[in-house]
Design a protein around this motif. Structure first.
Motif, PDB file in Angstrom:
ATOM      1  N   ARG A 134      11.178   2.695   2.703  1.00  0.00           N
ATOM      2  CA  ARG A 134      12.246   2.020   1.967  1.00  0.00           C
ATOM      3  C   ARG A 134      11.682   0.870   1.141  1.00  0.00           C
ATOM      4  O   ARG A 134      12.131   0.619   0.023  1.00  0.00           O
ATOM      5  N   ILE A 135      10.685   0.182   1.678  1.00  0.00           N
ATOM      6  CA  ILE A 135      10.021  -0.854   0.880  1.00  0.00           C
ATOM      7  C   ILE A 135       9.251  -0.207  -0.262  1.00  0.00           C
ATOM      8  O   ILE A 135       9.276  -0.687  -1.400  1.00  0.00           O
ATOM      9  N   ALA A 136       8.564   0.893   0.019  1.00  0.00           N
ATOM     10  CA  ALA A 136       7.760   1.570  -1.001  1.00  0.00           C
ATOM     11  C   ALA A 136       8.599   2.025  -2.189  1.00  0.00           C
ATOM     12  O   ALA A 136       8.130   2.021  -3.335  1.00  0.00           O
ATOM     13  N   GLU A 137       9.856   2.409  -1.948  1.00  0.00           N
ATOM     14  CA  GLU A 137      10.696   2.883  -3.042  1.00  0.00           C
ATOM     15  C   GLU A 137      11.560   1.781  -3.643  1.00  0.00           C
ATOM     16  O   GLU A 137      12.445   2.051  -4.453  1.00  0.00           O
ATOM     17  N   GLY A 195      13.716  23.226   4.124  1.00  0.00           N
ATOM     18  CA  GLY A 195      12.299  23.123   4.424  1.00  0.00           C
ATOM     19  C   GLY A 195      11.372  23.166   3.234  1.00  0.00           C
ATOM     20  O   GLY A 195      10.147  23.222   3.392  1.00  0.00           O
ATOM     21  N   VAL A 196      11.925  23.112   2.018  1.00  0.00           N
ATOM     22  CA  VAL A 196      11.120  23.180   0.794  1.00  0.00           C
ATOM     23  C   VAL A 196      11.331  21.906  -0.014  1.00  0.00           C
ATOM     24  O   VAL A 196      12.465  21.492  -0.247  1.00  0.00           O
ATOM     25  N   ALA A 197      10.223  21.303  -0.458  1.00  0.00           N
ATOM     26  CA  ALA A 197      10.312  20.063  -1.236  1.00  0.00           C
ATOM     27  C   ALA A 197      10.592  20.363  -2.702  1.00  0.00           C
ATOM     28  O   ALA A 197      10.059  21.325  -3.270  1.00  0.00           O
ATOM     29  N   GLY A 198      11.418  19.531  -3.319  1.00  0.00           N
ATOM     30  CA  GLY A 198      11.698  19.635  -4.745  1.00  0.00           C
ATOM     31  C   GLY A 198      10.695  18.832  -5.553  1.00  0.00           C
ATOM     32  O   GLY A 198       9.587  18.540  -5.106  1.00  0.00           O
ATOM     33  N   ALA A 199      11.108  18.449  -6.741  1.00  0.00           N
ATOM     34  CA  ALA A 199      10.214  17.729  -7.654  1.00  0.00           C
ATOM     35  C   ALA A 199       9.901  16.329  -7.129  1.00  0.00           C
ATOM     36  O   ALA A 199      10.778  15.641  -6.597  1.00  0.00           O
ATOM     37  N   TRP A 200       8.654  15.904  -7.336  1.00  0.00           N
ATOM     38  CA  TRP A 200       8.229  14.575  -6.924  1.00  0.00           C
ATOM     39  C   TRP A 200       8.631  13.549  -7.974  1.00  0.00           C
ATOM     40  O   TRP A 200       8.451  13.759  -9.167  1.00  0.00           O
ATOM     41  N   THR A 201       9.158  12.425  -7.507  1.00  0.00           N
ATOM     42  CA  THR A 201       9.508  11.302  -8.367  1.00  0.00           C
ATOM     43  C   THR A 201       8.657  10.096  -7.992  1.00  0.00           C
ATOM     44  O   THR A 201       8.594   9.736  -6.815  1.00  0.00           O
ATOM     45  N   PRO A 202       7.999   9.444  -8.952  1.00  0.00           N
ATOM     46  CA  PRO A 202       7.176   8.270  -8.615  1.00  0.00           C
ATOM     47  C   PRO A 202       8.029   7.139  -8.046  1.00  0.00           C
ATOM     48  O   PRO A 202       9.172   6.926  -8.466  1.00  0.00           O
ATOM     49  N   TYR A 210       8.134  11.646   1.526  1.00  0.00           N
ATOM     50  CA  TYR A 210       7.368  10.614   0.827  1.00  0.00           C
ATOM     51  C   TYR A 210       5.889  10.959   0.948  1.00  0.00           C
ATOM     52  O   TYR A 210       5.409  11.316   2.030  1.00  0.00           O
ATOM     53  N   VAL A 211       5.159  10.830  -0.156  1.00  0.00           N
ATOM     54  CA  VAL A 211       3.713  11.019  -0.130  1.00  0.00           C
ATOM     55  C   VAL A 211       3.068   9.914  -0.966  1.00  0.00           C
ATOM     56  O   VAL A 211       3.696   9.358  -1.873  1.00  0.00           O
ATOM     57  N   GLY A 212       1.819   9.620  -0.648  1.00  0.00           N
ATOM     58  CA  GLY A 212       1.105   8.616  -1.430  1.00  0.00           C
ATOM     59  C   GLY A 212      -0.376   8.725  -1.189  1.00  0.00           C
ATOM     60  O   GLY A 212      -0.815   9.159  -0.114  1.00  0.00           O
ATOM     61  N   GLY A 213      -1.159   8.360  -2.188  1.00  0.00           N
ATOM     62  CA  GLY A 213      -2.602   8.407  -2.051  1.00  0.00           C
ATOM     63  C   GLY A 213      -3.281   7.380  -2.919  1.00  0.00           C
ATOM     64  O   GLY A 213      -2.796   7.043  -4.010  1.00  0.00           O
ATOM     65  N   ARG A 214      -4.396   6.876  -2.439  1.00  0.00           N
ATOM     66  CA  ARG A 214      -5.181   5.899  -3.175  1.00  0.00           C
ATOM     67  C   ARG A 214      -5.526   6.415  -4.569  1.00  0.00           C
ATOM     68  O   ARG A 214      -6.054   7.508  -4.733  1.00  0.00           O
ATOM     69  N   GLY A 215      -5.165   5.639  -5.579  1.00  0.00           N
ATOM     70  CA  GLY A 215      -5.462   6.021  -6.953  1.00  0.00           C
ATOM     71  C   GLY A 215      -4.488   6.992  -7.568  1.00  0.00           C
ATOM     72  O   GLY A 215      -4.603   7.315  -8.762  1.00  0.00           O
ATOM     73  N   HIS A 216      -3.505   7.456  -6.803  1.00  0.00           N
ATOM     74  CA  HIS A 216      -2.545   8.434  -7.318  1.00  0.00           C
ATOM     75  C   HIS A 216      -1.116   7.939  -7.289  1.00  0.00           C
ATOM     76  O   HIS A 216      -0.225   8.585  -7.832  1.00  0.00           O
ATOM     77  N   GLY A 217      -0.859   6.800  -6.644  1.00  0.00           N
ATOM     78  CA  GLY A 217       0.493   6.300  -6.544  1.00  0.00           C
ATOM     79  C   GLY A 217       1.264   6.964  -5.417  1.00  0.00           C
ATOM     80  O   GLY A 217       0.712   7.747  -4.625  1.00  0.00           O
ATOM     81  N   ALA A 218       2.546   6.647  -5.346  1.00  0.00           N
ATOM     82  CA  ALA A 218       3.422   7.164  -4.300  1.00  0.00           C
ATOM     83  C   ALA A 218       4.595   7.895  -4.927  1.00  0.00           C
ATOM     84  O   ALA A 218       5.019   7.574  -6.049  1.00  0.00           O
ATOM     85  N   PHE A 219       5.146   8.847  -4.168  1.00  0.00           N
ATOM     86  CA  PHE A 219       6.198   9.715  -4.691  1.00  0.00           C
ATOM     87  C   PHE A 219       7.186  10.043  -3.581  1.00  0.00           C
ATOM     88  O   PHE A 219       6.860   9.988  -2.396  1.00  0.00           O
ATOM     89  N   THR A 220       8.385  10.409  -3.994  1.00  0.00           N
ATOM     90  CA  THR A 220       9.372  10.941  -3.070  1.00  0.00           C
ATOM     91  C   THR A 220       9.938  12.223  -3.641  1.00  0.00           C
ATOM     92  O   THR A 220       9.903  12.437  -4.872  1.00  0.00           O
TER      93      THR A 220
END
Length: 282
Positions: free
Chosen positions: A199-202, A145-152, A129-139
């Protein structure tokens, strides 16, 4: 501070690097030690923190970092400045030791007391999970060990039948029960570590009250993700949870007060519920 995709990618890389160390230890018959406060610590905590600090030195040169294991050894920046980083290399060590998979790697950036960007990795479940001010959050899924595509992701609106409540697997107590008794609760979901915020964020739950001790590195990254997803984290009187707390009159540096993590719910209602006897311990 400029929050952009490059920064979020860098936080993700640092979390993934820490996660690889965590899983390498998880696969062994590891030892469990006790820190000065009697909380558990393992080789995974130490190894993950070391590689995360290396990654952050490249990503954010000169930015102060408060990391849990370094802090427990008394190694803290003299001056935090306006921007600093909070690192918990293994949140949910009890979950790690019990091997239930609900432990996380957490990196959060704080600006002027506010969590503005964060990365939370759930290594054993292959989820980032990642998130940033002004950019929204993603999973994103993680494999080898490699991340796939980000989904909002975004918080949901609570249902008319009541709140879906995240309950701490290791730390729920009578104060939490007293608070929830004042609210309309449709369901309860148990989970460990900072995963509850995510879990709340998604949109899988609405509310998580934490009426117990936490430290800023426990919450910063997942708080940033939740806020970026449209949620909030407030103290029992409704104020946003603040960071960089030092020289506190009644607690140690970086200790949090009791708080409530919220999706799209009516904050005055939960604050009113918290105004009863439960507030005495916060």
């Amino acid at each position: 501070m400029q929050i952009d995709r490059d920064l979020l990618d860098g936080l993700a890389r640092a979390a993934l690097a820490g996660g690889r160390e965590v899983l390498a230890v998880y696969a062994t018959d590891f030892a469990v030690d006790a820190k000065g406060d009697a909380s558990p610590v393992t080789e995974a905590d130490r190894r993950a923190e070391a590689v995360i600090l290396d990654e952050l030195a490249r990503l954010l040169p000169g930015v102060p970092v408060v990391a849990e294991e370094a802090a427990s050894d008394g190694k803290l920046p003299a001056d935090l400045g306006r921007v600093f980083v909070l690192v918990d290399p293994l949140d949910g060590t009890k979950e790690f030791v019990s091997r239930n998979g609900e432990f996380t790697v957490n990196i959060g950036i704080i600006e002027d007391g506010v969590p503005v960007a964060g990365a939370v990795l759930v290594p054993a479940q292959g989820r980032l999970y990642v998130g940033g001010r002004g950019h929204g959050a993603f999973t994103a899924p993680v494999e080898d060990g490699v991340a796939g595509a980000w989904t909002p992701i975004r918080v949901r609106t609570a249902g008319a039948d009541g709140l879906a409540v995240m309950a701490s697997r290791s730390h729920a107590g009578p104060e939490t029960e007293a608070l929830l008794a004042r609210l309309a609760v449709a369901s309860r979901i148990s989970a460990g570590s900072s995963l509850k915020f995510c879990r709340i964020a998604e949109g899988a739950a609405d509310f998580y009250p934490r009426l117990g001790r936490t430290m800023e590195w426990d919450t910063a990254a997942s708080d940033a993700v939740l806020r970026a997803a449209g949620g909030s984290v407030v103290t029992l009187d409704g104020r946003p949870l603040a960071y960089g707390k030092r020289l506190q009159a009644h607690d140690t540096d970086f200790a949090n007060p009791w708080f409530m993590a919220c999706g799209e719910i009516d904050i005055p209602t939960v604050v009113a519920a918290a105004a009863g006897p439960v507030a005495a311990g916060g």
